[in-house]
Structures are given as C-alpha cells and as structure tokens.
Design an enzyme around this catalytic site. Sequence first.
Site, PDB file in Angstrom:
ATOM      1  N   TYR A  89       9.045 -73.794  22.316  1.00 47.65           N
ATOM      2  CA  TYR A  89       7.588 -73.599  22.352  1.00 47.65           C
ATOM      3  C   TYR A  89       7.281 -72.211  21.812  1.00 47.65           C
ATOM      4  CZ  TYR A  89       2.856 -73.082  24.310  1.00 47.65           C
ATOM      5  OH  TYR A  89       1.502 -72.878  24.469  1.00 47.65           O
ATOM      6  N   ASP A 184      11.671 -65.533  17.944  1.00 44.41           N
ATOM      7  CA  ASP A 184      10.546 -65.449  18.884  1.00 44.41           C
ATOM      8  C   ASP A 184      11.066 -64.929  20.227  1.00 44.41           C
ATOM      9  OD1 ASP A 184       8.402 -65.748  20.532  1.00 44.41           O
ATOM     10  OD2 ASP A 184       8.110 -67.898  20.172  1.00 44.41           O
ATOM     11  N   LYS A 212       4.377 -61.260  26.607  1.00 39.93           N
ATOM     12  CA  LYS A 212       4.685 -61.241  28.041  1.00 39.93           C
ATOM     13  C   LYS A 212       4.978 -59.835  28.587  1.00 39.93           C
ATOM     14  CE  LYS A 212       6.075 -66.089  27.958  1.00 39.93           C
ATOM     15  NZ  LYS A 212       5.258 -66.960  28.743  1.00 39.93           N
TER      16      LYS A 212
HETATM   17  N1  PLP Z   1       6.591 -67.973  22.340  1.00 41.45           N
HETATM   18  C1  PLP Z   1       7.345 -68.212  23.436  1.00 41.45           C
HETATM   19  C2  PLP Z   1       8.838 -68.204  23.333  1.00 41.45           C
HETATM   20  C3  PLP Z   1       6.722 -68.467  24.657  1.00 41.45           C
HETATM   21  O1  PLP Z   1       7.481 -68.711  25.745  1.00 41.45           O
HETATM   22  C4  PLP Z   1       5.309 -68.482  24.727  1.00 41.45           C
HETATM   23  C5  PLP Z   1       4.622 -68.770  26.000  1.00 41.45           C
HETATM   24  O2  PLP Z   1       5.168 -69.222  26.960  1.00 41.45           O
HETATM   25  C6  PLP Z   1       4.577 -68.215  23.566  1.00 41.45           C
HETATM   26  C7  PLP Z   1       5.256 -67.966  22.385  1.00 41.45           C
HETATM   27  C8  PLP Z   1       3.087 -68.212  23.599  1.00 41.45           C
HETATM   28  O3  PLP Z   1       2.620 -67.092  24.272  1.00 41.45           O
HETATM   29  P1  PLP Z   1       1.163 -67.068  24.936  1.00 41.45           P
HETATM   30  O4  PLP Z   1       1.192 -68.013  26.091  1.00 41.45           O
HETATM   31  O5  PLP Z   1       0.968 -65.631  25.314  1.00 41.45           O
HETATM   32  O6  PLP Z   1       0.192 -67.485  23.875  1.00 41.45           O
END
Ligand code: PLP
Length: 375
Positions: A89, A184, A212
């Site tokens: 995700y 990511d 985060k």
């Molecule tokens: N990338 C990863 C690996 C994530 O775990 C998340 C959210 O859980 C995101 C991107 C998206 O971040 P946000 O919820 O701040 O939009």
Amino acid sequence: DYVGSWGTAILGHAHPAVVKAVQEVAEHGLSFGAPTAGEVEIAMKICQHFPSIESVRLVSSGTEATMSAIRLARGATGRDKILKFEGCYHGHSDSLLVKAGSGALTFGMPSSPGVPKVMAQETLTATYNDIDSVTQIFEKYGHEIAAIIVEPIAGNMNCVLPLPGFLSGLREICDQYKSLLIVDEVMTGFRVDLNGAQKVYNIKPDITTLGKVIGGGMPIAAFGGRKDIMEQMSPAGSIYQAGTLSGNPIAVAAGLATLKEVEKPGFFTDLSAKTDYLMQGLLARSQAAKIPLSVNYMGGMFGIFFTDEPVVSHFAQVMNTDLPRFKKFFSAVLQQGIYMAPSAYEAGFISAAHTMQDLEKSLDIVEQVFSKFEK
Ligand code: PLP
C-alpha cells in the site's frame, strides 16, 4: 496500544517534548505558505540520515509523497507505466490503488472503483519477494516502465520482510532498464532504524518517500533522492508539484522534536529489544498452548500470523492464515485492554513509551486468551 497511529507514534502519545514544541510554535502562527527555518532544519536532518536523499521536498501526507514521487519518475523518464507489488500500500492516489494492501485489502477492495481504467492499466503488479515475477514483466514492458515502487518491508499485508536478494534484484533490474527505484519508507523510515530500511538492507533507491514518524503525529511527509532527478521538479525543472500547507511550522516542530528523541544513542537498540521480547514471548506462549503461530519483526514493527508455516514471506501465505482465529484473538485481547490493528493484514508497532511491564502484562493476557482457544 500496538497500533500507534499506524506506526506514527514512535514515542507513544503526547510525549512532553513534542507537545511543548507544538505549543511554542503555534504562538507564532500556524502556516505562512513560505519556507521556515524549521523546515530547512528537518530537511537537513532527513538528508543526513538518508544518504541516498541528496535533495528533499516536504508534503502533507504519505499519499502525497508517493503520488509526487510517481509523477517525478514518470516526468524524469518520459515513461508512463509503474510497477508495484500485490499487497503493498502506498496511499490512495489513482496510480497506486491497484491490488493494494491495508484497508483496501481488509475491506475486500484492493483495486478501488473510481480509479479510471486508463490509470489502472499503467500500473503493473508483481509478487512481493518473487524476483522472477518482476523479471517477466520487465521482459515484456521494461522500456515503458518509469519506476518500481516498493515497501522495503511490506507493512500493509501484515508484516513481511524482504528475502535476501529481493531488494538488490529490484535495483539491478531498474539499472538494466533505466527505470527508477522508489523505496517507500513512509512506514519504515525512522521506525526500523535511524537510517531506514535502506540501511538495514543496504539498498540505494533513486527516490525515497517518508511520512508517519517524521511528523510525530502531525501531517507531514517527504519525497527526495538523487539531485539530478529532484532538480527536474518545478520551479527548477518543469515537473509540477506544490502544496499550500507543505512543511507547515506546526507539523515541522512536532517532527523535529520527535526526530531529536529517536536520534538519541541506543534508541533503536532499546526499541528493537522490546519488539524481540514481545515476539519471542508470544511464540513461547503459542508453543506452550499448541497454537500454531509465526512472527516477523524488525526494529519497532512486527507481524503475527496464525498459521503453521514457520516463515511467512509471500502474499499468498498471508491470505491463507487463519482469519477466524485472528478475529477471535483480536476481540479477546481488546476486551482486556490491548489495542491491536483490527485486521490480519496490518503490521503492529512498538513505541518507546511501552515499558517492560506493559509487555509483560500483554503476554500474560495473551497466555490467558490462548488457553481458552480450541486446539
Ligand atoms: N506508504 C506506506 C508504506 C504506507 O504505509 C502508507 C500509509 O499507511 C502510505 C504510503 C500513505 O500514507 P498516508 O496515510 O499518510 O497518506
């Protein structure tokens, strides 16, 4: 609380240094739409801890960071397709909500309605930890693929660690086809190590995304990487990206206060030791109660799987775990005051605020719960 705002709250909730920093900065104004000194400071810290990030830009959410990274990769390579992994995700932008993990997987909608077919067609999906599945796609579409985007530890299909050779294999394929590697680290950055999963697994991304922990509970995220690529962003280059609230002073203050804590010597050693203690304790109790259980963990994140497979490293294995048993476990521990992620497809998180007594108490509760399970 083993959710910690989905990995954000690495210091626990309402850490005094973070609260104080936010209160002090708030007195001077909430947002100016212009860079502030704090923003420069946090940018420098990010570059310091992530040597692959030569230049960085702040945004307000992980979704924005990965969306912008994808646009940058497409603009820089002149290619449209991207490759992601089933169960990973990366937020909810159109290009990335294809065979996604996290809530999209939990609620049975890994590919969301509302994403135009033309967008979804440009997103190819491979199998996490299966380099052959990536090679096969590249043999067919390699010269059309702008980037691979990957979670260096998959934390949105429970918690799956990369197998040896997987991440380095992605690096090699990207180099061979002149595609970019986007790592990511929205979840893993400042969560598994001070220098991210890229340090742990010795991998050099072209672009990294963070979120985060770097906001300490406030909306902030970042994308950055090779200078020659980042310079192609507007206004230096022509690939457009902007945000009114990007790097706003309150979020930056919370982030800086958090990073100052996690930079302290021994922070990640302590955090990792707590995770290890909890996971080994869970395994011991499951074995004593004859409940088949498997665990994965790194730094301050972990995954538990109700399965008799000793190692869980593939999406298909995660999907085969005992869901009714997970649901029963989740409800039983919640009734005793333990907050786990309400899904078998999410990772768990330890914070610096968890004491050894908290962990011990959690293990006692788990022991009681396991003793009431049918074998
Ligand atoms: N990338 C990863 C690996 C994530 O775990 C998340 C959210 O859980 C995101 C991107 C998206 O971040 P946000 O919820 O701040 O939009």
